[in-house]
Design an enzyme around this catalytic site. Structure first.
Site, PDB file in Angstrom:
ATOM      1  N   GLY A 230       0.815  -1.206   0.000  1.00  0.00           N
ATOM      2  CA  GLY A 230       0.000   0.000   0.000  1.00  0.00           C
ATOM      3  C   GLY A 230       0.851   1.260   0.000  1.00  0.00           C
ATOM      4  O   GLY A 230       0.583   2.213  -0.696  1.00  0.00           O
ATOM      5  N   ILE A 457       0.021  -5.859   5.820  1.00  0.00           N
ATOM      6  CA  ILE A 457       0.152  -5.394   4.435  1.00  0.00           C
ATOM      7  C   ILE A 457       1.421  -5.945   3.780  1.00  0.00           C
ATOM      8  O   ILE A 457       1.945  -5.371   2.830  1.00  0.00           O
ATOM      9  CB  ILE A 457       0.122  -3.864   4.348  1.00  0.00           C
ATOM     10  CG1 ILE A 457       1.215  -3.235   5.224  1.00  0.00           C
ATOM     11  CG2 ILE A 457      -1.225  -3.339   4.738  1.00  0.00           C
ATOM     12  CD1 ILE A 457       1.322  -1.735   5.046  1.00  0.00           C
ATOM     13  N   THR A 459       4.104  -6.934   5.844  1.00  0.00           N
ATOM     14  CA  THR A 459       5.226  -6.630   6.742  1.00  0.00           C
ATOM     15  C   THR A 459       5.534  -7.749   7.718  1.00  0.00           C
ATOM     16  O   THR A 459       6.541  -7.690   8.422  1.00  0.00           O
ATOM     17  CB  THR A 459       4.918  -5.355   7.530  1.00  0.00           C
ATOM     18  OG1 THR A 459       3.687  -5.542   8.241  1.00  0.00           O
ATOM     19  CG2 THR A 459       4.773  -4.162   6.599  1.00  0.00           C
ATOM     20  N   GLY A 500       1.817   0.636  13.289  1.00  0.00           N
ATOM     21  CA  GLY A 500       1.019  -0.564  13.454  1.00  0.00           C
ATOM     22  C   GLY A 500       1.457  -1.464  14.581  1.00  0.00           C
ATOM     23  O   GLY A 500       0.705  -1.726  15.525  1.00  0.00           O
ATOM     24  N   ILE A 582      14.126  -4.397  18.432  1.00  0.00           N
ATOM     25  CA  ILE A 582      13.747  -5.052  17.190  1.00  0.00           C
ATOM     26  C   ILE A 582      13.015  -6.349  17.543  1.00  0.00           C
ATOM     27  O   ILE A 582      13.569  -7.223  18.212  1.00  0.00           O
ATOM     28  CB  ILE A 582      14.979  -5.327  16.316  1.00  0.00           C
ATOM     29  CG1 ILE A 582      15.653  -4.006  15.943  1.00  0.00           C
ATOM     30  CG2 ILE A 582      14.577  -6.098  15.073  1.00  0.00           C
ATOM     31  CD1 ILE A 582      14.776  -3.024  15.207  1.00  0.00           C
ATOM     32  N   ASN A 584      11.539  -8.717  15.479  1.00  0.00           N
ATOM     33  CA  ASN A 584      11.809  -9.887  14.648  1.00  0.00           C
ATOM     34  C   ASN A 584      12.937  -9.519  13.698  1.00  0.00           C
ATOM     35  O   ASN A 584      12.777  -8.669  12.822  1.00  0.00           O
ATOM     36  CB  ASN A 584      10.564 -10.295  13.855  1.00  0.00           C
ATOM     37  CG  ASN A 584      10.791 -11.546  13.008  1.00  0.00           C
ATOM     38  OD1 ASN A 584      11.771 -11.661  12.282  1.00  0.00           O
ATOM     39  ND2 ASN A 584       9.859 -12.492  13.094  1.00  0.00           N
ATOM     40  N   THR A 587      12.058 -10.096   9.723  1.00  0.00           N
ATOM     41  CA  THR A 587      11.123  -9.172   9.088  1.00  0.00           C
ATOM     42  C   THR A 587      11.613  -7.730   9.190  1.00  0.00           C
ATOM     43  O   THR A 587      11.330  -6.910   8.304  1.00  0.00           O
ATOM     44  CB  THR A 587       9.724  -9.301   9.710  1.00  0.00           C
ATOM     45  OG1 THR A 587       9.795  -9.044  11.119  1.00  0.00           O
ATOM     46  CG2 THR A 587       9.150 -10.700   9.484  1.00  0.00           C
ATOM     47  N   GLU A 658       9.204   2.839   7.610  1.00  0.00           N
ATOM     48  CA  GLU A 658       9.426   4.003   6.753  1.00  0.00           C
ATOM     49  C   GLU A 658      10.807   4.628   6.878  1.00  0.00           C
ATOM     50  O   GLU A 658      11.273   5.278   5.937  1.00  0.00           O
ATOM     51  CB  GLU A 658       8.337   5.044   7.045  1.00  0.00           C
ATOM     52  CG  GLU A 658       6.972   4.517   6.621  1.00  0.00           C
ATOM     53  CD  GLU A 658       5.810   5.386   7.055  1.00  0.00           C
ATOM     54  OE1 GLU A 658       5.392   6.239   6.277  1.00  0.00           O
ATOM     55  OE2 GLU A 658       5.320   5.182   8.177  1.00  0.00           O
TER      56      GLU A 658
END
Length: 699
Positions: A230, A457, A459, A500, A582, A584, A587, A658
């Site tokens: 997205g 989405i 992630t 999120g 952090i 994970n 990911t 981001e």
């Protein structure tokens, strides 16, 4: 604790995706489903004077053609981009003026091509300039930030500075282009609406649909089981979901609307172009005395959206005198919206490039210049940072990159026709978090079920939330199941603003920790329905903070510039981040690398052009809008510091989706300057611009 958090656990939905069984919004079987294809406006401004539908209705398989004359009436939305087929007004080229519904996608497309629309066209204006007569200062920029902030006397301090830089940068319009285009399937049954949609937040979609169609929210179910990207463009409802619901109501059948990719630039938002002017003044020791960042951008005439590109300058460096200003012009263009790291990505490109120019002016190492201007508190608010380890990121990145061996002279390294250079830039992104609810249930078989309306989405949210829950419960990861992506689950905010996991994880942690306490006090076997605990972080997650909360990072780039073709190749990108705990490792690295790759595209290949004559984006598909491919990406390294920050959430995490894009473009632009001695101030750094710069330097 089980130690699940931090481990490189594989994404839970990975096998479904590579095996093709993961279902996206257009892939849910529904008996009698029809397909719809929109008709975009062919003028940049005006009114529809007639819609000829006879030829379209004669196409075999076409069921209906919706126009402003016969489409269901909607309540007036807060978002004017969703007032679809309600009146004959055309605010920009590409605005949808009709919708063809048919038995098949092919028939719908053929029917749309047969629709004949006539217009009363008006003169339009789509060209942004810093001196545009319609430019104004808005009350605020995106995110609720004040449009203007000023401290001290920036003009006077700049005039008396030992070293000065007064430069202009330009970032063109950019487009999100997720792999899965915007798609929705809607079905009405007994006054209830069920929607499968490609969205970053189903709760927001449900609320908007309820308002538009005059329904109680409890009569609407919205799901987003899997979402193919997205990058901000699916943060709020877009035309596909409204058109699908309208067509389904009109025809009495389930309807899928999958927007063709070439329609996306006009109707789902874009990163608006930004024109930057930066004035930096420093003393002889390289300490900033004055910092001014002024940004001019565009918005549409139907919805104001102001890219907050000057806001990062309020966070980054200590300067006693500063001014940050946003200006905007309302034009006959599609409405801009969010794109990955809105504000920070273009704003930090300009700021970090200008800072590199200041380092050249001072004859100072650009890493040292950044370290020398490290603030003790957040410059804009005066609040202490909850944690800030930018200096450590810069030093660790320099060590890993081999920065100490760099020859600072531009153009000093050459291999045949290739000029080699390296560059650095810093990055920041705010810590955002919102209240969520979640439930955790212990089941008689020894497993646990966690439910929350988070949106994955791509992630890995399912996996990371399961890790948070497993640690809070003190059980192995494989015993925790996660349900996400539906309004039938406990409410939670959308996936956006790198908020999120911090938002959802807080509620999941509280629910699982509460369940662990309740289970510890429970004697005997569990009841058949299990034992459940519900958590709501309202009042905690949205309580605000006395601290400025941000993630930080440092980007390093090595490039080779071909003096014959003008091509820029990236040999190496390296990022080091301070982003809290952090959750994970696998990911997280994927997110950092993905952001850096998107930043590479911003620097070298991605750019859109607004055609002044036609009022349209000329780069409307992936053949003309060039996203990076494997050949563009050589070595990318992502590292992070073990940052502890107890002032964030129970996990101690910051958003990471981001920040990877934020400093990448500037690091690459600075590397191109180091390689060539040419300072290019407009993105992307395409071969024609590079060759022109090299030629100008020779002459």
């Amino acid at each position: 604790m089980t130690g699940s958090v931090g481990a490189p656990a594989e994404r839970r939905e990975g096998r479904e995706k590579v095996g093709g069984t993961a279902r996206y919004a257009g892939e849910f079987p529904s008996p009698g489903r029809a397909h719809a294809w929109p008709v975009p406006a062919g003028v940049a401004r005006g009114r529809v004077t007639g819609v000829g539908t006879a030829a379209a209705l004669a196409v075999p398989g076409v069921i209906a053609v919706l126009t402003h004359e016969n489409a269901p009436r909607l309540a007036e939305p807060d978002d004017a981009t969703l007032a679809l087929l309600q009146n004959p007004r055309v605010p920009h080229r590409g605005w949808f003026v009709a919708l063809v519904v048919a038995e098949t996608l092919e028939a719908a497309r053929a029917g749309a091509a047969a629709v004949r629309v006539t217009y009363d066209a008006e003169e339009h204006d789509v060209t942004l300039t810093a001196s545009h007569p319609g430019v104004y200062v808005p009350e605020e920029a995106n995110g609720g930030y004040p449009a203007v902030r000023e401290q001290g006397d920036p003009d006077g301090a700049f005039g008396s500075s030992t070293a000065r830089v007064d430069v202009a940068y330009r970032v063109p319009p950019l487009h999100n282009h997720p792999m899965e285009p915007h798609t929705s399937t809607a079905r009405w049954e007994d006054g209830r609406l069920t929607v499968h949609t490609s969205s970053q937040g189903t709760g927001a979609v449900r609320a908007v649909l309820a308002g538009l169609f005059g329904l109680p929210e409890e009569r609407i179910v919205v799901t987003a089981e899997h979402v193919g990207g997205g990058f901000g463009s699916k943060g709020t409802p877009r035309p596909d979901v409204v058109l699908a619901a309208m067509a389904a109501r009109e025809t009495g059948r389930p309807v899928t609307v999958a927007l063709p990719r070439r329609f996306l630039p006009a109707v789902v938002g874009h990163r608006a172009p930004t024109l930057h002017r930066l004035r930096l003044g420093a003393d002889a020791d390289g300490r900033l005395v004055s910092l001014t960042h002024e940004v001019t951008t565009h918005t549409s005439r139907i919805k104001e959206f102001v890219e907050q590109a000057a806001v990062p300058a309020r966070v980054m460096y200590a300067a006693p005198h500063s001014r940050t200003v946003h200006r905007v012009a309302a034009l006959d263009v599609p409405s801009p919206s969010w794109m990955r790291a809105p504000g920070e990505a273009p704003g930090m490109y300009a700021l970090e490039s200008a800072l590199d120019e200041l380092a050249t002016e001072l004859g100072m190492d650009p890493v040292e210049l950044r370290i020398r201007n490290e603030p003790d508190v957040e410059p804009d608010s005066g609040r202490p940072f909850s944690s800030r380890h930018l200096v450590e990121c810069l030093r660790e990145g320099a060590r890993r990159f081999g920065w100490a061996g760099r020859d600072p002279r531009p153009g000093a390294r050459r291999e045949g026709p290739l000029l080699l250079g390296t560059g650095v830039a810093a990055a920041t992104y705010p810590v955002l978090v919102g209240p969520s609810t979640a439930t955790a249930r212990a089941l008689p078989d020894g497993s646990f079920l966690v439910r929350i309306n988070a949106t994955d989405i791509g992630t890995g949210a399912r996996t990371v939330l399961a890790q948070v829950g497993a640690d809070a419960l003190g059980v192995p990861l494989e015993r925790v199941r996660i349900e996400v992506g539906s309004t039938e689950l406990p409410t939670a905010p959308l996936a956006g603003g790198s908020s999120g996991t911090a938002s959802w994880g807080w509620a999941v942690y509280d629910a699982c920790a509460g369940l662990a306490r309740r289970s510890a006090g429970h004697a005997g076997p569990l009841p058949p329905q299990g034992l459940e605990f519900r958590a709501d972080t309202t009042g905690a997650a949205d309580a605000g903070s006395d601290f400025a909360r941000h993630a930080f990072g440092a980007h390093f780039a090595e490039v080779a510039v071909d003096t014959v073709t003008g091509e820029v190749r990236v040999g190496r990108l390296l990022g080091v981040y301070a982003a809290g705990r952090i959750l994970n490792a696998r990911t997280a690295r994927s997110q950092f690398v993905g952001g850096m790759t998107m930043g590479l595209g911003m620097a070298l290949t991605e750019g859109s052009t607004m055609d002044a004559a036609f009022g349209d984006f000329t780069e409307s598909d992936l053949a003309s809008y060039h996203v990076p491919v494997h050949a563009d990406v050589a070595g990318i390294e992502a590292h992070w510091l073990d940052e502890e920050d107890a002032r964030l959430n129970p996990m101690g995490s910051k958003g990471i989706g981001e920040i990877g894009i934020v400093g990448t473009a500037a690091a690459m632009g600075n590397a191109v300057h180091h390689a060539t001695g040419v300072r290019l101030r407009e993105l992307p750094l395409t071969p024609d611009r590079v060759l022109t710069g090299l030629l100008d330097r020779r002459t």
